[in-house]
Design a protein around this motif. Sequence first.
Motif, mmCIF file in Angstrom:
data_model
loop_
_atom_site.group_PDB
_atom_site.id
_atom_site.type_symbol
_atom_site.label_atom_id
_atom_site.label_comp_id
_atom_site.label_asym_id
_atom_site.label_seq_id
_atom_site.Cartn_x
_atom_site.Cartn_y
_atom_site.Cartn_z
ATOM 1 N N SER A 118 11.533 17.765 -4.087
ATOM 2 C CA SER A 118 12.680 18.465 -4.667
ATOM 3 C C SER A 118 13.951 17.796 -4.175
ATOM 4 N N ALA A 119 14.961 17.745 -5.030
ATOM 5 C CA ALA A 119 16.184 17.032 -4.676
ATOM 6 C C ALA A 119 17.322 17.484 -5.574
ATOM 7 N N HIS A 120 18.508 16.980 -5.269
ATOM 8 C CA HIS A 120 19.666 17.213 -6.119
ATOM 9 C C HIS A 120 19.418 16.539 -7.465
ATOM 10 N N PRO A 121 19.844 17.156 -8.565
ATOM 11 C CA PRO A 121 19.590 16.568 -9.884
ATOM 12 C C PRO A 121 20.021 15.112 -10.022
ATOM 13 N N GLN A 122 21.113 14.721 -9.351
ATOM 14 C CA GLN A 122 21.586 13.348 -9.488
ATOM 15 C C GLN A 122 20.636 12.329 -8.849
ATOM 16 N N LEU A 123 19.805 12.790 -7.914
ATOM 17 C CA LEU A 123 18.877 11.867 -7.244
ATOM 18 C C LEU A 123 17.488 11.852 -7.879
ATOM 19 N N LEU A 124 17.200 12.793 -8.755
ATOM 20 C CA LEU A 124 15.860 12.895 -9.319
ATOM 21 C C LEU A 124 15.397 11.611 -10.009
ATOM 22 N N PRO A 125 16.219 10.976 -10.870
ATOM 23 C CA PRO A 125 15.736 9.749 -11.527
ATOM 24 C C PRO A 125 15.382 8.643 -10.538
ATOM 25 N N LEU A 126 16.168 8.504 -9.492
ATOM 26 C CA LEU A 126 15.911 7.473 -8.480
ATOM 27 C C LEU A 126 14.593 7.735 -7.769
ATOM 28 N N GLY A 169 11.217 2.007 9.675
ATOM 29 C CA GLY A 169 12.575 1.554 9.401
ATOM 30 C C GLY A 169 12.674 0.516 8.306
ATOM 31 N N LYS A 170 11.553 0.244 7.638
ATOM 32 C CA LYS A 170 11.562 -0.760 6.570
ATOM 33 C C LYS A 170 12.115 -0.152 5.282
ATOM 34 N N PRO A 171 12.614 -0.980 4.357
ATOM 35 C CA PRO A 171 13.132 -0.476 3.079
ATOM 36 C C PRO A 171 12.056 0.317 2.333
ATOM 37 N N TYR A 172 12.479 1.362 1.642
ATOM 38 C CA TYR A 172 11.523 2.210 0.929
ATOM 39 C C TYR A 172 11.980 2.566 -0.483
ATOM 40 N N LEU A 173 13.135 2.043 -0.891
ATOM 41 C CA LEU A 173 13.601 2.210 -2.263
ATOM 42 C C LEU A 173 13.728 0.837 -2.913
ATOM 43 N N LEU A 243 30.555 3.930 -11.093
ATOM 44 C CA LEU A 243 29.295 4.367 -10.485
ATOM 45 C C LEU A 243 28.887 5.723 -11.078
ATOM 46 N N PRO A 244 28.471 5.739 -12.326
ATOM 47 C CA PRO A 244 28.188 7.015 -12.987
ATOM 48 C C PRO A 244 26.930 7.707 -12.487
ATOM 49 N N THR A 245 25.959 6.944 -11.991
ATOM 50 C CA THR A 245 24.698 7.513 -11.522
ATOM 51 C C THR A 245 24.241 6.808 -10.261
ATOM 52 N N PHE A 246 23.305 7.436 -9.545
ATOM 53 C CA PHE A 246 22.734 6.790 -8.373
ATOM 54 C C PHE A 246 21.872 5.595 -8.767
ATOM 55 N N GLU A 247 21.256 5.646 -9.943
ATOM 56 C CA GLU A 247 20.480 4.505 -10.408
ATOM 57 C C GLU A 247 21.385 3.289 -10.607
ATOM 58 N N GLU A 248 22.534 3.493 -11.232
ATOM 59 C CA GLU A 248 23.479 2.395 -11.429
ATOM 60 C C GLU A 248 24.007 1.895 -10.089
ATOM 61 N N THR A 249 24.319 2.832 -9.196
ATOM 62 C CA THR A 249 24.806 2.452 -7.866
ATOM 63 C C THR A 249 23.760 1.630 -7.125
ATOM 64 N N ALA A 250 22.492 2.045 -7.226
ATOM 65 C CA ALA A 250 21.417 1.323 -6.550
ATOM 66 C C ALA A 250 21.296 -0.105 -7.075
ATOM 67 N N SER A 251 21.392 -0.287 -8.389
ATOM 68 C CA SER A 251 21.288 -1.630 -8.972
ATOM 69 C C SER A 251 22.439 -2.519 -8.509
ATOM 70 N N LEU A 252 23.633 -1.953 -8.455
ATOM 71 C CA LEU A 252 24.789 -2.729 -8.018
ATOM 72 C C LEU A 252 24.699 -3.061 -6.530
ATOM 73 N N LEU A 253 24.236 -2.112 -5.721
ATOM 74 C CA LEU A 253 24.061 -2.375 -4.292
ATOM 75 C C LEU A 253 23.006 -3.455 -4.069
ATOM 76 N N ALA A 254 21.937 -3.404 -4.842
ATOM 77 C CA ALA A 254 20.864 -4.383 -4.684
ATOM 78 C C ALA A 254 21.330 -5.797 -5.002
ATOM 79 N N GLY A 255 22.426 -5.924 -5.734
ATOM 80 C CA GLY A 255 22.975 -7.238 -6.058
ATOM 81 C C GLY A 255 24.000 -7.735 -5.057
#
Length: 334
Positions: A118-126, A169-173, A243-255
Amino acid sequence: MTHALDIALTCSINGYPDMAEDVLRKYNKENPQDPRAIFNLGWYDMRHGKLRQGFEGMNAGRYIKVFGSDPIPGPIWKDQPLEGKTLLLRSEGGFGDEIINFRFAQDFKDKGANVVVSAHPQLLPLFARHGFPCVTNKAVEAGGVYYDYWVPAMSAAYVLGYEFDTLPGKPYLTAKPKYLPKKEGTIRVGLRWSGNPQFEHEQHRKFPPELLTRLHKLPGVTCYSFQRDQDMIENLPFPQLQLPTFEETASLLAGMDLVITSCTSVAHLSAALGVPTWVIVPVLPYYLWAVPGDKSSWYENVRLFRQEKYGDWTAPLDKIQDTLIERLKMQEAA
């Protein structure tokens, strides 16, 4: 004697943790049932490298509503067999807390459980993209989700028996990187200088943004801003990302090649993705960063830059600038 708690907080905020701990332990000895002292001493146990003991103390904060969320119906998992059982990992706290503790969903899956998060709606897709059925916290609170056991996510490390030397402590997303343009011969550096203004200690972790944004002047970097919602800067001399969504933020951070940020959800998302992340923390840091030093067992790719004197942000931000310059020199020489 209640004022002893205020004295301890004042000492710790101003960079005297040993003095603060002495005050708290004396008060706790005289008032052993006061959950406020027990909760605060949990932070100091973590500072001494005792993760489980620290969580035992911090869990007392649940009784005074300063740690985690209100309980929900059903048994909390302890050590029961999980084969064929449904376990709910119930996210708590802010966005950063939910990201921090999502890592433990895999632990329960490895034990044979059918894990629901269970999570905040904005994090569910991620979170859902990582293979776990996800529901909103509101759906859980309304009684619309079935589970045999549940675990409060902010105590998951404790329930699972972790200590600092065994903490994963390793990456998990993961995210598909979105590589933004950069000047030739530079690295992409993402910057964020403040977080949620509703966080009760936000005033202690805020610093003048120009101490961070000045990094764009270094010849070896192309900077991007991950700031949003508040503390925006007009006419910022480098791109302000949408940064409209956490998914978009994650993609930009990964770059990004490097992310430098205060202790915000962006820090935890970046670190969880495995991006080199430098986190700027105040004299009295969040419990994740309680252990002294510039490394953290919570994330192997994080480096901490600590404020050493309350009110002085120049020193840690100067250190960041110097460290970045050294990194750029080493990269150029390689």
